[in-house]
Design an enzyme around this catalytic site. Structure first.
Site, PDB file in Angstrom:
ATOM      1  N   ASP A   1       0.838  -1.192   0.000  1.00 27.17           N
ATOM      2  CA  ASP A   1       0.000   0.000   0.000  1.00 27.17           C
ATOM      3  C   ASP A   1       0.880   1.252   0.000  1.00 27.17           C
ATOM      4  O   ASP A   1       2.076   1.183  -0.283  1.00 27.17           O
ATOM      5  CB  ASP A   1      -0.961  -0.013   1.191  1.00 27.17           C
ATOM      6  CG  ASP A   1      -0.241  -0.211   2.529  1.00 27.17           C
ATOM      7  OD1 ASP A   1       0.884   0.297   2.666  1.00 27.17           O
ATOM      8  OD2 ASP A   1      -0.806  -0.878   3.420  1.00 27.17           O
TER       9      ASP A   1
ATOM     10  N   ASP B   1       5.101   5.974   1.471  1.00 28.77           N
ATOM     11  CA  ASP B   1       5.430   6.282   0.076  1.00 28.77           C
ATOM     12  C   ASP B   1       5.365   7.797  -0.084  1.00 28.77           C
ATOM     13  O   ASP B   1       4.277   8.380  -0.180  1.00 28.77           O
ATOM     14  CB  ASP B   1       4.450   5.605  -0.887  1.00 28.77           C
ATOM     15  CG  ASP B   1       4.612   4.099  -0.940  1.00 28.77           C
ATOM     16  OD1 ASP B   1       5.554   3.576  -0.325  1.00 28.77           O
ATOM     17  OD2 ASP B   1       3.784   3.440  -1.600  1.00 28.77           O
TER      18      ASP B   1
ATOM     19  N   ASP C   1      14.200  22.811   7.798  1.00 26.19           N
ATOM     20  CA  ASP C   1      14.712  21.822   8.748  1.00 26.19           C
ATOM     21  C   ASP C   1      14.669  22.402  10.152  1.00 26.19           C
ATOM     22  O   ASP C   1      15.118  23.526  10.383  1.00 26.19           O
ATOM     23  CB  ASP C   1      16.154  21.451   8.374  1.00 26.19           C
ATOM     24  CG  ASP C   1      16.625  20.159   9.028  1.00 26.19           C
ATOM     25  OD1 ASP C   1      15.997  19.732  10.013  1.00 26.19           O
ATOM     26  OD2 ASP C   1      17.622  19.589   8.543  1.00 26.19           O
TER      27      ASP C   1
ATOM     28  N   ALA D   1      22.065  12.115   3.052  1.00 22.23           N
ATOM     29  CA  ALA D   1      20.746  11.628   2.639  1.00 22.23           C
ATOM     30  C   ALA D   1      19.709  12.721   2.851  1.00 22.23           C
ATOM     31  O   ALA D   1      19.935  13.677   3.605  1.00 22.23           O
ATOM     32  CB  ALA D   1      20.367  10.381   3.435  1.00 22.23           C
TER      33      ALA D   1
ATOM     34  N   ASP E   1      16.923  15.020   4.248  1.00 23.14           N
ATOM     35  CA  ASP E   1      16.429  15.338   5.592  1.00 23.14           C
ATOM     36  C   ASP E   1      14.906  15.332   5.569  1.00 23.14           C
ATOM     37  O   ASP E   1      14.289  16.102   4.821  1.00 23.14           O
ATOM     38  CB  ASP E   1      16.923  16.716   6.034  1.00 23.14           C
ATOM     39  CG  ASP E   1      18.226  16.646   6.798  1.00 23.14           C
ATOM     40  OD1 ASP E   1      18.297  15.874   7.761  1.00 23.14           O
ATOM     41  OD2 ASP E   1      19.162  17.360   6.417  1.00 23.14           O
TER      42      ASP E   1
ATOM     43  N   PHE F   1      16.824   6.531  19.684  1.00 24.26           N
ATOM     44  CA  PHE F   1      16.653   7.508  18.615  1.00 24.26           C
ATOM     45  C   PHE F   1      18.018   7.963  18.107  1.00 24.26           C
ATOM     46  O   PHE F   1      18.807   8.550  18.852  1.00 24.26           O
ATOM     47  CB  PHE F   1      15.857   8.717  19.114  1.00 24.26           C
ATOM     48  CG  PHE F   1      14.405   8.449  19.377  1.00 24.26           C
ATOM     49  CD1 PHE F   1      13.494   8.354  18.333  1.00 24.26           C
ATOM     50  CD2 PHE F   1      13.945   8.312  20.677  1.00 24.26           C
ATOM     51  CE1 PHE F   1      12.146   8.117  18.583  1.00 24.26           C
ATOM     52  CE2 PHE F   1      12.597   8.079  20.942  1.00 24.26           C
ATOM     53  CZ  PHE F   1      11.696   7.975  19.884  1.00 24.26           C
ATOM     54  N   ASP F   2      18.274   7.729  16.840  1.00 27.86           N
ATOM     55  CA  ASP F   2      19.536   8.106  16.209  1.00 27.86           C
ATOM     56  C   ASP F   2      19.541   9.600  15.868  1.00 27.86           C
ATOM     57  O   ASP F   2      18.513  10.151  15.453  1.00 27.86           O
ATOM     58  CB  ASP F   2      19.711   7.277  14.931  1.00 27.86           C
ATOM     59  CG  ASP F   2      20.983   7.595  14.183  1.00 27.86           C
ATOM     60  OD1 ASP F   2      22.072   7.253  14.694  1.00 27.86           O
ATOM     61  OD2 ASP F   2      20.897   8.190  13.084  1.00 27.86           O
TER      62      ASP F   2
ATOM     63  N   GLU G   1      20.303   9.781  21.011  1.00 30.65           N
ATOM     64  CA  GLU G   1      21.713  10.051  20.739  1.00 30.65           C
ATOM     65  C   GLU G   1      21.873  11.546  20.457  1.00 30.65           C
ATOM     66  O   GLU G   1      21.740  11.994  19.318  1.00 30.65           O
ATOM     67  CB  GLU G   1      22.211   9.239  19.537  1.00 30.65           C
ATOM     68  CG  GLU G   1      23.690   9.460  19.243  1.00 30.65           C
ATOM     69  CD  GLU G   1      24.074   9.262  17.790  1.00 30.65           C
ATOM     70  OE1 GLU G   1      25.252   8.977  17.518  1.00 30.65           O
ATOM     71  OE2 GLU G   1      23.189   9.410  16.903  1.00 30.65           O
TER      72      GLU G   1
ATOM     73  N   ASP H   1      30.029   3.787  17.196  1.00 32.16           N
ATOM     74  CA  ASP H   1      30.607   4.974  16.573  1.00 32.16           C
ATOM     75  C   ASP H   1      31.921   5.385  17.239  1.00 32.16           C
ATOM     76  O   ASP H   1      32.948   5.532  16.579  1.00 32.16           O
ATOM     77  CB  ASP H   1      29.632   6.158  16.659  1.00 32.16           C
ATOM     78  CG  ASP H   1      28.463   6.037  15.712  1.00 32.16           C
ATOM     79  OD1 ASP H   1      28.645   5.507  14.606  1.00 32.16           O
ATOM     80  OD2 ASP H   1      27.351   6.472  16.081  1.00 32.16           O
TER      81      ASP H   1
ATOM     82  N   TRP I   1      34.550  -2.619  47.836  1.00 36.74           N
ATOM     83  CA  TRP I   1      34.283  -3.197  49.145  1.00 36.74           C
ATOM     84  C   TRP I   1      32.770  -3.217  49.393  1.00 36.74           C
ATOM     85  O   TRP I   1      32.051  -2.314  48.952  1.00 36.74           O
ATOM     86  CB  TRP I   1      34.943  -2.368  50.248  1.00 36.74           C
ATOM     87  CG  TRP I   1      36.425  -2.341  50.219  1.00 36.74           C
ATOM     88  CD1 TRP I   1      37.289  -3.132  50.953  1.00 36.74           C
ATOM     89  CD2 TRP I   1      37.268  -1.444  49.482  1.00 36.74           C
ATOM     90  NE1 TRP I   1      38.587  -2.807  50.702  1.00 36.74           N
ATOM     91  CE2 TRP I   1      38.629  -1.766  49.808  1.00 36.74           C
ATOM     92  CE3 TRP I   1      37.025  -0.428  48.576  1.00 36.74           C
ATOM     93  CZ2 TRP I   1      39.695  -1.097  49.249  1.00 36.74           C
ATOM     94  CZ3 TRP I   1      38.097   0.258  48.008  1.00 36.74           C
ATOM     95  CH2 TRP I   1      39.418  -0.085  48.355  1.00 36.74           C
TER      96      TRP I   1
END
Length: 404
Positions: free
Chosen positions: A138, A142, A163, A171, A173, A203-204, A229, A297, A401
């Site tokens: 579906d 998309d 942004d 890549a 955003d 969460f990257d 992160e 990383d 101890w």
């Protein structure tokens, strides 16, 4: 690793005994992969064999790699988010089997959520890679170029919102201001919970979009555990991010990692801030700090910001354990001793850390007046350890101890 391994044991101590109490009492997060895991073939099937060992030392959560189809084998350039059969770590059935096996041992699974950016499946009429496919029959996920941040001039058609965070050149955003983006990403994450079995999120690159959108995803998906992160050594900035993200998400404590890396090089006095407490995020927001020494990383084969390898055991005691240290470095036995001391003494989120000494060559702290931990090359701790405490474990430049 010979003498390096022996010396490094004392650095792990700082996190497991001293820092680990700052996160919730029941949470010990294990990173179940490194930067090379995707290249080894069948990683899910390999990791499943390690579950009994993880359970035996009290691991409660395992952070798994990004599960979706990705341009990069490591998973951090995802495209078809619903396609879990194209991952280099294994297929969807193998992932579900791994998660079920973790659940059978009472261990929760944490998905690596990479949603700041996304790689496209097709080019548009301009010849730009900006047509996204979700990986289903579906239209879920998309998207076209209007779902890219409008100021991402390399990929966008200019119709998206600006942004809300830092850019990511490799890549497109994704425009998290877009309500459809928020809803469809949340639907996908909820599918990861209900269909695949994930319990929580890592969460990257959260600096890539404004923290209020992390809050949206937290509220729409209700994970049992989540960590962001936010690669920032300014602990105040990270605290501000946590608060803006709703206050329930935790954050990796890069500030403590930075201070500790300096401290173990003969500057242990740095482990006490101006108020007499621990440095880093743990000193101002302990319940939301996930401390760590290295990850895929900073360490592994990338080594972007590695902890001194001969000091690692001085730092352990954190709420995040890394695969390499536990299995590849031969430190499992010592880590197990330290985690068992913590469990045996009921050290938890509300435990009190009282710093007894913070000199360049000696750091000593008492936790709940039940455990005393020491790191540093100085052997003589004077009268800092009362006579009713007995040595529980020790190694090169560290000792613990317990009260009897």
């Amino acid at each position: 690793m010979g003498s390096t391994t022996t010396t490094s044991l004392s650095c792990l101590l700082f996190f497991i005994i001293i820092i680990l109490p700052t996160i919730t009492a029941s949470t010990i997060l294990f990173q179940g992969f490194n930067w090379e895991s995707s290249k080894k073939g069948g990683w899910y099937n390999s990791l499943i064999k390690s579950i009994p060992k993880l359970s035996a030392v009290g691991i409660t959560h395992v952070w798994l790699p990004p599960p979706s189809q990705s341009v990069s084998p490591e998973g951090y350039l995802p495209g078809k988010l619903y396609d879990l059969n194209s991952s280099k770590y294994g297929n969807q059935d193998e992932l579900k089997a791994l998660i079920k096996a973790l659940h059978d041992k009472g261990i929760q699974s944490v998905a690596d959520i990479v949603i700041n950016h996304r790689t496209a499946a097709k080019q548009d009429g301009r010849g730009i890679w900006c047509i996204f496919e979700g990986g289903t029959d579906d239209a879920r996920l998309d998207w076209g170029p209007s779902f890219i941040c409008g100021d991402d001039v390399t990929y966008s058609d200019g119709k998206g919102n600006p942004d809300s965070g830092e850019g990511y050149p490799p890549a497109p955003d994704i425009d998290h201001v877009n309500p459809q983006v928020q809803q469809e990403l949340s639907d996908w994450m909820n599918w990861l919970k209900t269909e695949i079995g994930f319990n929580g999120w890592r969460f990257d690159f959260v600096k890539g979009y404004a923290p209020q959108y992390t809050k949206v995803y937290m509220e729409k998906t209700n994970p049992t555990f989540a960590v962001g992160e936010n690669w920032n050594t300014d602990r105040q900035a990270v605290r501000d991010w946590v608060n803006a993200a709703g206050g329930t998400v935790t954050a990796f404590d890069f500030a403590t990692k930075g201070v500790l890396q300096d401290a173990v090089q003969g500057q242990l006095s740095k482990l006490k801030d101006s108020n007499g407490g621990p440095p880093g995020l743990i000193g101002i927001m302990p319940g939301n700090a996930v401390t760590f020494i290295d990850n895929h990383d900073t360490g592994s084969t990338q080594k972007i910001w590695p902890f001194p390898s001969d000091k690692v055991m001085q730092g352990f005691g954190h709420s995040h354990l890394f695969y390499d240290h536990f299995f590849d470095w031969g430190l499992k036995g010592e880590i197990s001793k330290l985690t068992m001391i913590r469990i045996r003494n009921g050290i938890k989120a509300s435990s009190t850390v009282r710093i007894l000494a913070s000199d360049p060559d000696l750091y000593v702290a008492a936790i709940d007046d039940k455990v005393i931990a020491k790191i540093g090359p100085r052997y003589d701790v004077g009268n800092l350890v009362p006579k009713n405490f007995r040595l529980a474990t020790s190694g090169n430049d560290y000792a613990v101890w317990e009260k009897h």
